[in-house]
Design an enzyme around this catalytic site. Structure first.
Site, PDB file in Angstrom:
ATOM      1  N   GLU A 116     -18.464 -30.036 -14.947  1.00 11.92           N
ATOM      2  CA  GLU A 116     -17.908 -28.863 -14.264  1.00 11.92           C
ATOM      3  C   GLU A 116     -18.521 -28.757 -12.882  1.00 11.92           C
ATOM      4  O   GLU A 116     -19.735 -28.908 -12.723  1.00 11.92           O
ATOM      5  CB  GLU A 116     -18.240 -27.555 -15.005  1.00 11.92           C
ATOM      6  CG  GLU A 116     -17.585 -27.339 -16.329  1.00 11.92           C
ATOM      7  CD  GLU A 116     -17.988 -25.986 -16.936  1.00 11.92           C
ATOM      8  OE1 GLU A 116     -18.556 -25.146 -16.199  1.00 11.92           O
ATOM      9  OE2 GLU A 116     -17.750 -25.773 -18.129  1.00 11.92           O
TER      10      GLU A 116
ATOM     11  N   GLU B 233      -8.750 -17.308 -14.993  1.00  7.91           N
ATOM     12  CA  GLU B 233      -8.689 -16.883 -16.392  1.00  7.91           C
ATOM     13  C   GLU B 233      -9.077 -15.406 -16.493  1.00  7.91           C
ATOM     14  O   GLU B 233     -10.244 -15.050 -16.339  1.00  7.91           O
ATOM     15  CB  GLU B 233      -9.610 -17.756 -17.244  1.00  7.91           C
ATOM     16  CG  GLU B 233      -9.209 -19.222 -17.222  1.00  7.91           C
ATOM     17  CD  GLU B 233     -10.217 -20.122 -17.912  1.00  7.91           C
ATOM     18  OE1 GLU B 233     -10.373 -20.007 -19.146  1.00  7.91           O
ATOM     19  OE2 GLU B 233     -10.866 -20.927 -17.210  1.00  7.91           O
TER      20      GLU B 233
ATOM     21  N   LYS C  31     -12.017 -13.749 -19.016  1.00  6.40           N
ATOM     22  CA  LYS C  31     -13.428 -14.114 -18.969  1.00  6.40           C
ATOM     23  C   LYS C  31     -14.253 -12.890 -18.589  1.00  6.40           C
ATOM     24  O   LYS C  31     -13.842 -12.072 -17.760  1.00  6.40           O
ATOM     25  CB  LYS C  31     -13.667 -15.251 -17.964  1.00  6.40           C
ATOM     26  CG  LYS C  31     -12.970 -16.547 -18.340  1.00  6.40           C
ATOM     27  CD  LYS C  31     -13.496 -17.728 -17.562  1.00  6.40           C
ATOM     28  CE  LYS C  31     -14.853 -18.149 -18.089  1.00  6.40           C
ATOM     29  NZ  LYS C  31     -15.304 -19.425 -17.487  1.00  6.40           N
TER      30      LYS C  31
ATOM     31  N   GLU D 173     -16.269 -15.079 -12.160  1.00  3.63           N
ATOM     32  CA  GLU D 173     -15.986 -15.823 -13.388  1.00  3.63           C
ATOM     33  C   GLU D 173     -14.490 -15.964 -13.647  1.00  3.63           C
ATOM     34  O   GLU D 173     -14.047 -16.916 -14.282  1.00  3.63           O
ATOM     35  CB  GLU D 173     -16.645 -15.138 -14.588  1.00  3.63           C
ATOM     36  CG  GLU D 173     -18.146 -15.280 -14.642  1.00  3.63           C
ATOM     37  CD  GLU D 173     -18.580 -16.722 -14.866  1.00  3.63           C
ATOM     38  OE1 GLU D 173     -17.958 -17.390 -15.710  1.00  3.63           O
ATOM     39  OE2 GLU D 173     -19.509 -17.182 -14.185  1.00  3.63           O
TER      40      GLU D 173
END
Length: 424
Positions: free
Chosen positions: A269, A323, A326, A332
């Site tokens: 990542e 997203e 999250k 985030e």
């Protein structure tokens, strides 16, 4: 005439090499992937995601589970998939029979149609808040690998786990890289497994966090891959013009310090958020675009790190989509290259690369790093034996030169908390 034929044969050989090797414009093959997270309630269906991948010539992804819908939809596609075993079931995999049942139910049914190339056993287990998890990691990794061997499906699937940079005790300069003493025993067992099975060591590396924590002292250009003076490691004289490569090499040095060589470090990542809270310095669309665009360019140039210049650094961008479910800071939920409606959050150049691709120049997200062929099925036993060399060790460079580095104890620990921060 014979001499002319020989010259033509030599010319043909080099022309063939140019077009078939991963060099030059016509043979350029990238070694990056994209993480496909699903912590959201508004994402497109897997078939739409596969269509997006196809349009962008994306052929490598990682998911955080073994979602049967994704694995089924991606069957008979060009996309290689790395799957993940959730942390909460690692304790069950201490039982070889349960590990065999897991592989039989979650992996084997999708082969060979779906190109499953890796199994990540947990995520950041060494630094997870649940400290009991670490005792389950190596047995789970070993049992999953042995289950693959038992079922005869291990030849194209590596087994590993992604680590945060918080596993490091020291990381500056890169040659001072070392693992935290409290995890060194289990880390040695894990590295022994990777060395035996020829699997990579994966890290989640985010230069963004280092900048966010201390924007007044850390060069933004250095963390964004922009032109800058960089830094020179005083022990090796290797020059670093970006933080990500320095982080990767710090891990390589830490691995070597425990007595292991030949283990490839890959980035599971890395990314940059396009939005953040007021106290999240640097979380902007412009910086996210710059970081990912510059990293993409380097990936397309098949770059290696200063320590391993001839080994392409394989890196996975985080993430495919923003997203919305999250938790935590605003950042985030804003790492996506795309919005849930499939529009670009910002343009990093993927579409341009894909549009200009031909069969010879298409963007492949598969790794072209050197792979070691297995001589046969290997059942792995936990033994954890290592060769320790203290603070003086040698690292084999890709050009077969030996770099002798004596580590200095004067550098401070600069890894603080998860995700790991580093200062260079």
């Amino acid at each position: 005439m014979a001499a002319f034929i020989r010259r033509m044969a030599v010319t043909y050989f080099f022309v063939t090499l140019f077009f078939s090797a991963d060099i030059g414009f016509f043979g350029r093959v990238a070694s990056f992937g994209i993480n496909y997270g699903q912590v959201a309630n508004n994402l497109p269906s897997p078939d739409k995601v596969l269509e997006l991948f196809s349009n962008l010539k994306i052929t490598k992804t990682r998911i955080y589970d073994t979602n049967p819908q994704i694995l089924s939809v991606f069957a008979h596609s060009n996309v290689e998939v790395i799957v993940t075993i959730e942390n909460q079931i690692l304790n069950q995999l201490n039982d070889p029979q349960q590990a065999l049942q897991w592989v039989s139910g979650h992996i084997k049914p999708y082969l060979p149609g779906t190109k499953i190339t890796g199994i990540q056993v947990g995520n950041e287990v060494f630094t997870d808040g649940d400290t009991t998890l670490i005792q389950y990691l190596v047995p789970a990794v070993v049992n999953i690998h042995n289950a693959l061997v038992q079922l005869g499906i291990d030849s194209n699937i590596h087994v590993s786990t992604p680590c945060s940079l918080q596993v490091l005790q020291e990381s500056y300069p890169p040659s001072a890289g070392s693992f935290k003493s409290e995890i060194s025993g289990i880390m040695s067992q894990f590295l022994n497994f990777l060395s035996t099975t020829k699997a990579p060591f994966w890290i989640n590396a985010y230069p963004y966090f280092a900048y966010k924590d201390d924007p007044n002292k850390i060069s933004l250009d250095y963390v964004l891959f922009n032109p800058n003076e960089g830094m020179v490691d005083p022990n090796t004289n290797l020059h670093y013009d970006n933080m990500l490569y320095a982080q990767v090499d710090a891990v390589s040095f830490a691995i070597a310090k425990l007595g292991f060589s030949g283990i490839e470090v890959r980035v599971s990542e890395t990314g940059w958020p396009s939005k953040g809270d007021l106290d999240e310095a640097g979380a902007t669309v412009q910086n996210a675009q710059t970081y990912n665009r510059n990293l993409l360019r380097r990936q397309m140039a098949n770059e290696g790190t200063p320590l391993s210049p001839r080994m392409r650094l394989e890196a996975y961008f985080f993430a495919l989509f923003n997203e919305d479910l999250k938790t935590g800071a605003t950042s985030e939920r804003n790492y996506g290259l795309f919005q849930p409606d499939e529009s670009m959050t910002y343009n990093v150049g993927l579409a341009a690369f894909a549009a200009s691709s031909t069969s010879a120049t298409s963007i492949s997200l598969s790794s072209s790093a050197t792979k070691t062929k297995k001589s046969g099925p290997t059942h792995f036993l936990i033994d954890g034996a290592t060769k320790r060399h203290g603070n003086s060790f040698q690292v084999q460079l890709e050009d077969h030169l030996l770099l002798s580095a004596t580590l200095s104890p004067i550098y401070p620990t600069i890894i603080s908390h998860n995700p790991a921060r580093s200062m260079w």
